[in-house]
Design a protein around this motif. Structure first.
Motif, short mmCIF file in Angstrom:
data_model
loop_
_atom_site.label_atom_id
_atom_site.label_comp_id
_atom_site.label_asym_id
_atom_site.label_seq_id
_atom_site.Cartn_x
_atom_site.Cartn_y
_atom_site.Cartn_z
N VAL A 34 0.85 -1.19 0.00
CA VAL A 34 0.00 0.00 0.00
C VAL A 34 0.88 1.23 0.00
CG1 VAL A 34 -1.69 1.31 1.32
CG2 VAL A 34 -1.87 -1.17 1.20
N ASP A 37 -0.85 6.76 -2.31
CA ASP A 37 -1.92 6.94 -3.29
C ASP A 37 -3.09 6.00 -3.05
OD1 ASP A 37 -0.68 9.00 -4.60
OD2 ASP A 37 0.31 7.70 -6.07
N ASP A 38 -2.90 4.96 -2.24
CA ASP A 38 -3.96 4.00 -1.98
C ASP A 38 -4.84 4.38 -0.79
OD1 ASP A 38 -3.29 2.01 -3.97
OD2 ASP A 38 -1.51 1.60 -2.77
N PRO A 45 -8.92 3.10 2.44
CA PRO A 45 -8.56 2.80 1.05
C PRO A 45 -9.34 3.67 0.06
CG PRO A 45 -9.97 1.08 1.96
CD PRO A 45 -9.58 1.96 3.10
N HIS A 47 -9.28 2.68 -3.37
CA HIS A 47 -9.53 1.85 -4.55
C HIS A 47 -10.07 0.51 -4.11
CE1 HIS A 47 -7.12 4.83 -6.68
NE2 HIS A 47 -6.17 4.65 -5.79
N ASP A 49 -10.29 -3.31 -4.04
CA ASP A 49 -9.37 -4.42 -4.27
C ASP A 49 -10.17 -5.54 -4.95
OD1 ASP A 49 -7.03 -5.87 -4.16
OD2 ASP A 49 -7.51 -6.76 -2.22
#
Length: 741
Positions: A34, A37-38, A45, A47, A49
């Motif tokens: 990670v 940017d994550d 988070p 994004h 997964d």
């Protein structure tokens, strides 16, 4: 629970900032490091997964643990169905049982360790799947399904057992479906249907049956994920996966309780980016429904107003019943993008057309009046005395000959028309048969949406069963309501995705300078005084009145001179939430004697009530405007949420508010205001000037930033009233309450 179900995302803002700045080694999510940017500024988070579920739905090898061929045993029927499924998908199936040498003639192995090959999927037909998980991990099995019940759906003891199972799964590295799931993932799907498919997700397997059986009406289905108790794999995982599948045209969900609000929104965001519609029945709108859902799946249902707002925010189409789920998802899966949002209603009965048009307009569909030229064209085939402005009434007879198709083509040729809806309230052969065939033929020649409402209660007519249902281009409904719901969802979805910008792309990754100032003002476990709460607002650039905190009558008089008469005086203390009811606010004070009297009265009341004060506020009087409320609360599923609504006394009387889950941008903040029943007050009513809406939007966005950065440390914030002044003059927070966690 805000973190991922796999990995160690932190929700502690302090640690999140350190991670984001690279001062701690990154955590791992499914084996991937990670980076800053994550994660957003609060360590959550950004994004989805996406699990690789290809080998779950299409494994090359399967182990059935607890397999049986003994007649009368439940495992025997399951084993038989799994054998048939494995043959359909081309998988090698290996029975596992400690006392059997073969099952249905297939060699049986005593344990997972004895299997002749590494398997992709293990189906656990055992009462307690926990001991098997470690064995599967040692053999590097990728997926497992646990049918066993008796977990979180049964109460505290079952919830503890499920927590142990979930922990074992996390350690193992495999992905688990269930427990308390069923065989729906291994159903037989028709492979003779073409076009985009519906992918189905259900927590209660039986609730997906109506959608699954739509295959018999010619609607293609590609997958069915029965998530059960979601100890590991959850609804969000399957939404993310299905959104990436090229054959999936829409995702239909039956949701009893969301396991993780953040994961659900990230999955919905992925679907919105891809333009894949998600249609969901989410139970728990009422207190009774919420209790029933929790008892069945052992999960939180969340405050329904927040769930509803979060779904709309990320484009999830919420419907109320399984019939709406069927019709709406089928339409969205199969219909092409609209070329226009205008709807034309065409019927062989003036009464039917008028009735349907009233309902459609009431529910937000736009029925444009057809141009004079178009009406003149239609009157070539329709008698002059009939209305063709929209709705279009053909009087019946033209549908029986060549004129029927001419009328339909002329309507579809209109550039303002994106959807043609034809309600046929009852079969009237041969007229209705010819009309149905003309609609089907026209639909094959156009990219525009053609819908038919077949109102016959019988449903065995050839025009319905064969002509309409035999067409993949005509959307056929049985009720007016379902047609209107589906068409509105269709237009809304494409309007939403065309303008969609993911809020996660613009979410702050690192704290602002305001955060450092605010951090010093926080008092863990305490409610801040009004004075301290306003300092918190100032740190984030939110305007408050000129004011001074004083501890004597003489100081109050001096402060009034500096602030400027007239003034407001308020008692200020960390335990004061409702000052007005206790007489602890004095308004419109214009002289030194009034200031001294007010100071003595305020402190006497506080002493009598046993309220500890940090002083008395001497505040600038602000010109009247529109009183609003802006606040932050914590939802059990989604974490910090931001609310805006009518303020002052109206907040409790009207309960007129809109809510969003951060992050969100300016467009969503403006949409929140448009949802308010009292929105017209901001535009100016009864001679009042328009309010400074831009300033109000800016306050909402600054409060959102505060919610993101302070995270769990800020349990509650209430700005009430926020006085929104006339356009160009800003907005001022007259009072504020803040509670630290």
């Amino acid at each position: 629970m805000l973190g991922s179900t796999h990995g160690t995302f932190t929700t502690d803002p302090r640690r999140a900032h350190v991670v984001a700045c690279g001062e701690l080694p990154p955590t791992a999510v499914h084996g991937r490091a990670v980076t800053a940017d994550d994660l957003d500024v609060s360590g959550r988070p950004l994004h989805a997964d996406v699990p690789d579920l290809d080998r779950f739905f299409r494994p090359e090898s399967v182990a059935v643990i607890g397999a049986s061929d003994a007649e009368g045993r439940p495992n025997t029927g399951i084993t038989r169905q799994l054998l048939a499924w494995a043959e359909r998908v081309g998988a090698r199936l290996h029975p596992v049982h400690p006392t059997r040498h073969s099952v249905f003639g297939i060699p049986c192995f005593p344990s997972v360790a004895d299997l002749p090959e590494q398997v992709d999927l293990a189906v656990l037909l055992v009462g307690d799947p926990l001991p098997v998980i470690e064995q599967l991990a040692e053999e590097k099995v990728r997926f497992a399904v646990a049918f066993a019940s008796g977990f979180a759906e049964t109460g505290e003891e079952g919830a503890a057992a499920q927590a142990r199972l979930a922990a074992a799964v996390r350690r193992s590295g495999l992905r688990l479906l269930g427990p308390n799931t069923n065989l729906n993932a291994f159903e037989e799907f028709r492979d003779d249907l073409e076009g985009p498919a519906i992918a189905l997700i259900t927590q209660s397997g039986h609730q997906g049956r109506p959608v699954f059986t739509m295959q018999e009406l010619g609607v293609r289905l590609s997958h069915w994920a029965p998530t059960g108790n979601e100890a590991d794999l959850e609804t969000a995982d399957f939404i993310s996966y299905f959104a990436e599948r090229p054959e999936v045209g829409a995702i239909a969900c039956y949701v009893e309780g969301l396991k993780d609000g953040r994961s659900f929104l990230l999955a919905a965001d992925r679907a919105a980016r891809r333009g894949v519609p998600v249609v969901a029945v989410k139970v728990g709108r009422t207190e009774t429904g919420a209790r029933m859902a929790a008892s069945h799946t052992g999960k939180l249902t969340g405050a329904d107003a927040v769930v509803d707002a979060a779904m709309r925010q990320f484009g999830v189409i919420r419907v109320d019943g399984l019939d709406e789920l069927q019709d709406t998802s089928a339409l969205l899966a199969r219909a092409r993008r609209p070329s226009a949002d205008g709807v034309v209603v065409y019927s062989i009965s003036g009464g039917t057309g008028a009735h349907f048009s009233d309902l459609a307009s009431e529910h937000g569909l736009r029925l444009p009046t057809l141009s004079a030229a178009k009406q003149a064209e239609l009157h070539q085939w329709i008698p002059e005395y009939l209305n063709v402005a929209n709705p279009v009434d053909n009087g019946g007879h033209p549908v029986g000959d060549w004129r029927g198709r001419k009328i339909i083509d002329a309507l579809l040729d209109d550039p303002e028309v994106g959807v043609l809806i034809c309600p046929i309230t009852g079969p009237f052969p041969p007229m209705s048969d010819k009309l149905a065939q003309d609609l089907v033929d026209a639909a094959e020649q156009t990219d525009k949406l053609v819908c038919v409402v077949w109102g016959s209660p019988v449903g065995t007519e050839d025009a319905y069963r064969h002509t309409l249902l035999g067409s993949s281009r005509v959307a056929t409904f049985r009720t007016f309501a379902n047609c209107i719901t589906a068409v509105r969802a269709y237009l809304d979805h494409h309007r939403f995705t065309a303008a969609y910008r993911s809020p996660f792309d613009e979410a702050p990754r690192s704290p602002s300078p305001s955060f450092r100032k605010a951090q010093a003002l926080m008092r863990p476990g305490q409610q801040l005084s009004e004075h301290a709460a306003k300092q918190l607002l100032r740190a984030y650039g939110i305007r408050v009145p000129r004011e001074q905190l004083v501890t004597s009558a003489a100081a109050a008089v001096r402060a009034a001179g500096l602030v400027g008469y007239p003034v407001v005086m308020k008692a200020s203390g960390p335990q004061l939430a409702h000052k007005t009811e206790l007489g602890l606010v004095k308004v419109g004070l214009t002289s030194a004697s009034q200031i001294r009297d007010a100071y003595r009265e305020l402190t006497d009341i506080a002493r009598y009530e046993g309220i500890a004060l940090d002083g008395v506020l001497v505040c600038q009087m602000v010109e009247p405007g529109v009183e609003m409320v802006v606040g932050v609360t914590h939802d059990s599923l989604f974490g910090p949420t931001v609310t805006v609504g009518l303020g002052g006394v109206l907040v409790e009387v009207l309960n007129d508010a809109a809510v969003r889950v951060p992050p969100f941008g300016e467009d969503q903040a403006k949409t929140m205001l448009s949802e308010l029943r009292g929105r017209a007050l901001l535009d100016g009513v009864r001679g009042a000037p328009p309010a400074d809406v831009d300033a109000l939007v800016e306050v909402v966005l600054r409060v959102q930033r505060m919610a993101l950065e302070l995270g769990d440390d800020l349990a509650e914030l209430d700005i009430n009233p926020l006085m929104v002044l006339p356009r160009g003059q800003g907005a001022v927070a007259l009072d504020a309450l803040a509670v630290c966690r």
